[in-house]
Design a protein around this motif. Structure first.
Motif, short mmCIF file in Angstrom:
data_model
loop_
_atom_site.label_atom_id
_atom_site.label_comp_id
_atom_site.label_asym_id
_atom_site.label_seq_id
_atom_site.Cartn_x
_atom_site.Cartn_y
_atom_site.Cartn_z
N THR A 1 -3.39 -2.81 -7.85
CA THR A 1 -3.50 -1.26 -7.81
C THR A 1 -2.74 -0.92 -6.64
O THR A 1 -1.57 -2.17 -6.22
CB THR A 1 -4.59 -0.58 -7.03
N SER A 2 -1.51 0.52 -6.64
CA SER A 2 -1.27 0.08 -4.92
C SER A 2 -1.38 0.72 -4.04
O SER A 2 -0.18 1.12 -2.90
CB SER A 2 0.11 1.10 -5.78
N ALA A 3 -2.77 1.25 -4.08
CA ALA A 3 -3.58 1.83 -2.82
C ALA A 3 -3.82 0.52 -1.87
O ALA A 3 -4.79 -0.37 -2.20
CB ALA A 3 -4.44 2.48 -3.13
N CYS A 4 -4.47 0.95 -0.45
CA CYS A 4 -5.32 0.21 0.21
C CYS A 4 -6.83 0.92 0.30
O CYS A 4 -7.17 1.79 0.16
CB CYS A 4 -4.24 0.41 1.05
N GLU A 5 -7.87 0.18 0.71
CA GLU A 5 -8.72 0.16 0.92
C GLU A 5 -9.01 -0.21 2.05
O GLU A 5 -8.82 -1.07 2.59
CB GLU A 5 -9.81 0.00 -0.10
N HIS B 1 -4.76 -4.27 0.89
CA HIS B 1 -4.53 -4.24 -0.03
C HIS B 1 -5.62 -3.83 -2.01
O HIS B 1 -6.22 -4.88 -1.75
CB HIS B 1 -3.68 -4.45 -0.69
N CYS C 1 0.54 -1.31 0.03
CA CYS C 1 0.26 0.06 -0.13
C CYS C 1 1.00 1.19 -0.34
O CYS C 1 1.48 1.35 0.68
CB CYS C 1 -1.07 -0.15 1.46
N ASN C 2 0.43 1.93 -0.91
CA ASN C 2 1.17 3.14 -0.76
C ASN C 2 0.32 4.23 -1.00
O ASN C 2 0.81 5.57 -0.83
CB ASN C 2 2.17 3.50 -2.03
N ALA C 3 -0.57 4.61 -0.94
CA ALA C 3 -1.64 5.20 -0.82
C ALA C 3 -2.95 5.21 -0.40
O ALA C 3 -3.30 3.27 0.14
CB ALA C 3 -2.45 5.79 -2.33
N GLY C 4 -3.98 5.85 0.07
CA GLY C 4 -4.62 4.96 0.33
C GLY C 4 -5.30 5.91 2.62
O GLY C 4 -4.25 6.47 2.36
#
Length: 706
Positions: A269-273, A265, A250-253
């Protein structure tokens, strides 16, 4: 510290030795295999969190597939773990999980390819018929959590800070199930100890005498442990996410999820939710998913509490209306008590869990778990009073088939402080290890003793209740003012009987004991406890979790609990102590408001006895005493009783009555049917004391009320 390879071998040895299946009866009740929080070494984690599985071709329960898939989807919702069915019949198969017919519900712990891969190419998950319970999928969730690598909760290193474990009450063959493991084996975690999870054993699992095997340090949590919880808890999902590093890319979120949301994750994508519990929404699960302009919302309350209703109440609710309320306390130690004062929904023709019904769901075990769901099956029936286990509760109303004739729901919620539960139970006299056997009762599952008491106090026709079952979580309300005076009160180590306290009655635990001054029991007692008051000693005997306490010896400030009564042991004279023996039959005073019927005219009865004549008119065939012993013949007492006098007075009558319960009426101190008991001096030493021992006992019979 042991080398990693040696540590892994030791871990595997523990798993192999303890992975045997227990009896079918135990398998259908609870967990089978010894485990703790989660397995530490990564080689026991499924690659990329993906579990490849398939059915054994000879598996008999493929028709229950929907329950297995539903459990898998619940885990997938809150973690990055996935389950993929293997449908190919190729000779070269990847390592997989095989669902098989086995003697119960059990599996191996985590990813075991290092041990089973070369020889078998797979590991087994046994799901017998007893593992499937319709809507209730907690057993399947339990086993799938083991597949992913979760141990049992009570095997964590911090177990002793939260529960007492009584090894003397556990079957010897199952002692390994309660072994405690260090963090180096289970994997270090900062997650709090979790009672409300299907990964925790119950209070009587693997018991050998019906006594407690585990007891929580906070008495309010005792009814929670075991399979009272509807599924895995928030801490279990967090443990799986930690084990499989679900947020490593995770790089975002959002950096944090609220209200039990899980940070996972987002694929591709490179984001978390944040994956929110059903009914919640928002980037951090901070809001409810339904339109709050109509109804619902997040309510944070202090001391005052409040009221929630369906839109337009008391006017009828409209079809298609949905409301979600998230109620939170400001103090994390407080709890929320819900009193549903109005419950008027369109009648349901099917199961409450079926889609399309008008329902009310209450999640008080945590927001992730599905809660108790209620629908209008019986006119006028209102859900019970209930208290949350945490500092928040989620309430969801679904009006899917409103007909315009029903006004909906009204719920009053109040803040419950730590001592509120005890104040409620102070309105009752508690009789430990007893249950009232009557047909006039209403059962309420998954409810605490205090909430059971609140429900009884709010009902006009309830003056007593029984709380307890093998999982210690069911309430049985006694209706139509039924109590011990007109029904049967039996021994049951898994239940407690609560009787509404009469006005002005000064209750004391000593009421259940008879005093023998200057007498001491020799042997048959546990290690003495010092600095205890007399009442505290009596209370300790009544609620002894390690064995059934039948008497206690008290002198000065020292208390010794005894597991045999005075008839079964040697007695010695000691003026410095007194012995208090627990009464066989508990004469509870009449409760305020209990039915006061007119005096009855005794007549011959076979099903009950009349108090008016002390049971002289009883002519039934019962031959069981209140202690469960079998009655002895009236005219043959093996030389140590006066029974032969009845044979001489009326041989025809007493040959006919044989060994049935009777009251001849010649002793005014005997107030109900009784009989001589078989071998009353069993265990008495020396034998010269045999004639001094009481060789009779009252019988287990109800009182006539008509």
């Amino acid at each position: 510290m042991a080398p990693p390879r040696l540590l892994a071998l030791l871990t595997f040895a523990v798993l192999v030795l303890s992975s045997k299946a227990t009896s079918r009866k135990d398998n259908e009740q609870h967990g089978r295999v010894k485990r703790s929080k989660f397995i530490g070494p990564e080689r026991f984690h499924w690659p990329n969190g993906k579990v490849i599985w398939r059915y054994d071709p000879r598996y008999n329960h493929k028709d229950k597939r929907d329950q297995l898939e539903r459990a898998m989807s619940v885990i997938e919702r809150y973690t990055c773990a996935t389950f993929e069915e293997l449908k190919t019949n190729s000779i070269r198969l990847p390592y997989y999980l095989k669902v098989v017919n086995g003697p119960g519900c059990y599996t191996t712990l985590g990813y075991q390819k290092i041990y089973y891969g070369r020889r078998y190419g797979r590991q087994d998950l046994s799901l017998s018929a007893g593992c499937y319970h319709g809507h209730d999928i907690r057993t399947i969730l339990h086993e799938l959590a083991h597949v992913l690598g979760l141990f049992h909760e009570q095997s964590r290193p911090d177990r002793d800070d939260n529960v007492y474990v009584f090894n003397d009450n556990i079957r010897y063959s199952e002692l390994a199930q309660y072994k405690k493991y260090p963090w180096s084996v289970t994997g270090k975690t900062k997650l709090p100890y979790n009672y409300a999870t299907a990964m925790h054993y119950g209070s009587r699992f693997f018991t050998k005498r019906g006594m407690l095997t585990m007891q929580t340090k906070d008495w309010r949590d005792q009814f929670i442990i075991g399979f009272a919880a509807p599924g895995l808890g928030e801490a279990d999902y967090q443990a799986i996410n930690t084990m499989y590093k679900c947020d490593k890319n995770c790089n975002a979120g959002p950096k944090e999820c609220l209200n039990e949301g899980q940070r996972v994750h987002r694929p591709m994508t490179s984001a978390c939710e944040c994956r929110c519990p059903e009914g919640l929404a928002g980037d951090q699960c901070e809001a409810v998913s339904d339109d709050t302009a109509v109804c619902g919302g997040v309510l944070e309350t202090g001391e005052e509490g409040g009221i929630i209703t369906t839109p337009g109440f008391p006017s009828p609710y409209k079809n298609g209306q949905r409301c979600t309320w998230l109620i939170k306390t400001k103090n994390p130690s407080d709890r929320i008590t819900l009193n549903i004062t109005e419950f008027d929904l369109t009648p349901s023709q099917g199961d409450c869990y079926e889609k399309g019904e008008d329902t009310l769901e209450i999640r008080r075990w945590g927001l992730i778990n599905f809660g108790s769901t209620y629908c209008a099956k019986n006119t006028g029936e209102v859900p019970p009073i209930q208290t949350s286990l945490l500092d928040k509760v989620l309430i969801r109303f679904s009006g899917n088939k409103a007909d315009g004739d029903h006004k909906g729901i009204r719920i009053e919620y109040t803040i419950n402080k730590k001592n509120d539960d005890r104040e409620v139970l102070d309105n009752f006299i508690e009789v430990p290890f007893r249950k009232l056997v009557t047909t006039e009762k209403k059962s309420i599952p998954h409810i605490s003793p205090a909430d059971c008491g609140r429900t009884c106090l709010s009902a006009a026709d309830c003056n007593s209740f029984v709380h307890g079952d093998p999982h210690n979580s069911t309430c049985y309300l006694s209706l139509k003012m039924v109590d011990h005076t007109n029904a049967r009160l039996f021994n049951d180590l898994a239940a407690n009987y609560f009787y509404k306290k009469p006005a002005g009655y000064d209750y004391s635990p000593l009421d259940w004991f008879g005093k023998k001054a200057g007498i001491q029991i020799r042997g048959a007692c546990a290690k003495p406890l010092s600095k205890m008051s007399l009442e505290s000693c009596a209370t300790a005997c009544l609620y002894s979790p390690k064995f059934e306490c039948k008497a206690f010896v008290y002198g000065g400030d020292t208390c010794a609990l005894c597991y045999k009564d005075t008839m079964m042991v040697q007695l010695v004279t000691n003026p410095r102590v007194d012995t208090y023996e627990r009464n066989e039959y508990l004469e509870v005073p009449q409760a305020e408001g209990a039915a006061q019927g007119p005096a009855l005219t005794p007549r011959p009865r076979k099903d009950c006895y009349y108090k008016e004549d002390n049971g002289v008119s009883y002519v039934g065939t019962s031959r069981r005493t209140v202690r469960g012993m079998i009655c002895q013949s009236w005219f043959y007492t093996k030389g140590y009783g006066p029974g032969s006098k009845y044979m001489k007075e009326n041989p025809t009558k007493w040959r006919k009555d044989k060994y049935y319960c009777r009251n001849p009426g010649d002793d005014p101190e005997k107030t109900r049917p009784w009989c001589y008991i078989d071998t009353p001096c069993y265990g008495v030493w020396p034998l010269s004391r045999c004639k001094e021992a009481a060789n009779w006992s009252y019988c287990r019979l109800p009182v006539c009320t008509d």
